[in-house]
Design a protein around this motif. Sequence first.
Motif, PDB file in Angstrom:
ATOM      1  N   THR A   3       0.786  -1.130   0.131  1.00  0.00           N
ATOM      2  CA  THR A   3      -0.081   0.031  -0.186  1.00  0.00           C
ATOM      3  C   THR A   3       0.684   1.244  -0.049  1.00  0.00           C
ATOM      4  O   THR A   3       0.652   2.105  -0.394  1.00  0.00           O
ATOM      5  N   SER A   4       1.963   1.099   0.477  1.00  0.00           N
ATOM      6  CA  SER A   4       2.820   2.268   0.622  1.00  0.00           C
ATOM      7  C   SER A   4       3.554   2.714  -0.683  1.00  0.00           C
ATOM      8  O   SER A   4       4.381   3.477  -1.042  1.00  0.00           O
ATOM      9  N   GLY A   5       3.578   1.429  -1.576  1.00  0.00           N
ATOM     10  CA  GLY A   5       4.510   1.534  -2.884  1.00  0.00           C
ATOM     11  C   GLY A   5       5.937   1.243  -2.538  1.00  0.00           C
ATOM     12  O   GLY A   5       6.569   0.927  -3.722  1.00  0.00           O
ATOM     13  N   THR A   6       6.088   0.716  -1.545  1.00  0.00           N
ATOM     14  CA  THR A   6       7.485   0.310  -0.893  1.00  0.00           C
ATOM     15  C   THR A   6       7.830  -0.775  -1.754  1.00  0.00           C
ATOM     16  O   THR A   6       9.102  -1.073  -2.465  1.00  0.00           O
ATOM     17  N   LEU A   7       6.976  -1.973  -1.879  1.00  0.00           N
ATOM     18  CA  LEU A   7       7.410  -3.213  -2.527  1.00  0.00           C
ATOM     19  C   LEU A   7       7.405  -3.113  -4.030  1.00  0.00           C
ATOM     20  O   LEU A   7       8.353  -3.637  -4.442  1.00  0.00           O
ATOM     21  N   ARG A   8       6.667  -2.211  -4.676  1.00  0.00           N
ATOM     22  CA  ARG A   8       6.837  -2.054  -6.139  1.00  0.00           C
ATOM     23  C   ARG A   8       8.359  -1.387  -6.214  1.00  0.00           C
ATOM     24  O   ARG A   8       8.919  -1.528  -7.527  1.00  0.00           O
ATOM     25  N   ALA A   9       8.501  -0.422  -5.295  1.00  0.00           N
ATOM     26  CA  ALA A   9       9.834   0.380  -5.752  1.00  0.00           C
ATOM     27  C   ALA A   9      11.168  -0.624  -5.550  1.00  0.00           C
ATOM     28  O   ALA A   9      11.982  -0.362  -6.339  1.00  0.00           O
ATOM     29  N   LEU A  10      10.963  -1.682  -4.634  1.00  0.00           N
ATOM     30  CA  LEU A  10      12.141  -2.446  -4.505  1.00  0.00           C
ATOM     31  C   LEU A  10      12.198  -3.466  -5.485  1.00  0.00           C
ATOM     32  O   LEU A  10      13.223  -3.901  -6.227  1.00  0.00           O
ATOM     33  N   HIS A  11      11.024  -3.674  -6.337  1.00  0.00           N
ATOM     34  CA  HIS A  11      10.942  -4.611  -7.298  1.00  0.00           C
ATOM     35  C   HIS A  11      11.808  -3.840  -8.656  1.00  0.00           C
ATOM     36  O   HIS A  11      12.306  -4.245  -9.330  1.00  0.00           O
ATOM     37  N   GLU A  12      11.287  -2.447  -8.704  1.00  0.00           N
ATOM     38  CA  GLU A  12      12.009  -1.582  -9.715  1.00  0.00           C
ATOM     39  C   GLU A  12      13.428  -1.399  -9.492  1.00  0.00           C
ATOM     40  O   GLU A  12      14.159  -1.510 -10.367  1.00  0.00           O
TER      41      GLU A  12
END
Length: 333
Positions: A306-315
């Motif tokens: 929800t914070s966008g952190t997981l997607r940022a880590l994938h990126e």
Amino acid sequence: MRGGAVPLRRRLLAGVVASLAVLALTVSCANSAAPQRRSAAGVRPSASADSPSASASAPAATGGSCDPLRSLKPLADMPTPGGKMPGGTAMERIVARGRLIVGVDQNTYLFGYRNSDTGQLDGLDIDLVREISRALFGRPDRVQFKAVPSAQRIEILRRGQVDLVAHSMTITCERMEQVLFSSDYLDSGQRVLVTDTSPVKTLADLAGQKVCTARGTTSLTELQRARPAVRPVTVSDWTDCLLLLQQGEVAAVSTTDNVLAGLSAQDPATRITGPRFTYEPHGIAVPKTTPELVRFINGVLAHLRTSGTLRALHERWLGPYGDFYPPAPRYRD
């Protein structure tokens, strides 16, 4: 390439030496640079019409009872990071001990590898563990990492030698009979890595040839039942497979394309080829005796989504190498 860029021979030799022993070490958190972007040609995973992963839909539950995509719901009330943990839980025991003990890889570039510039572990799995530490202790560096081969991941969990395993681990029904898994944080599929000069385009082109994979993995199972048949060669660590490919001892390496992306990034004279021929959801594994820890980890993952952190880590770790994005969670209760 930043974030541990060194000459390939040095990196591979370090990986081979490191794979000779199972090490326990405490590692502090460090912000190392992400991998530099390079061309994704031949690396980007893509489903085709003749691939089992051509459909974006997840596999159906097997046997009417097991669904590898469904985990336990997050805790209804997540504790404040660094605050008091619920009494009698694994989280309370971990905080009282003062450190989280985790089984990881140290030879899979992009996921769990030794950064030669800092001497520390880096990668997507390592960053996820640090986020779990942050949720438990209020800081990301209260972790004791134990480097373990793929074949020993379930064994060390069942023996209680670690609290959890974050090791690019595919969730399967067979494994769910022995351990518990978090919600799916990465989807991938098995493909093939060859040298740039190889004529191979798909797994079928490797009939009768030697193909390297790691012991104790779902990739080995798939190679053993491949038709036409190939000749699997097994090793402990993925860097050993890359070395065998470079030496001409095997015709290809086959495993999930997220792992192959890390191998290809280490040697630009290789390429990933062919469609995905498996569907591989990935989760963090914990002993069956600590379901509350799964719920806690799922709460951490939910916050990271929800914070966008997981997607940022994938990126950060996988953006240059293909379409790897965190899937939506599914729960069974």
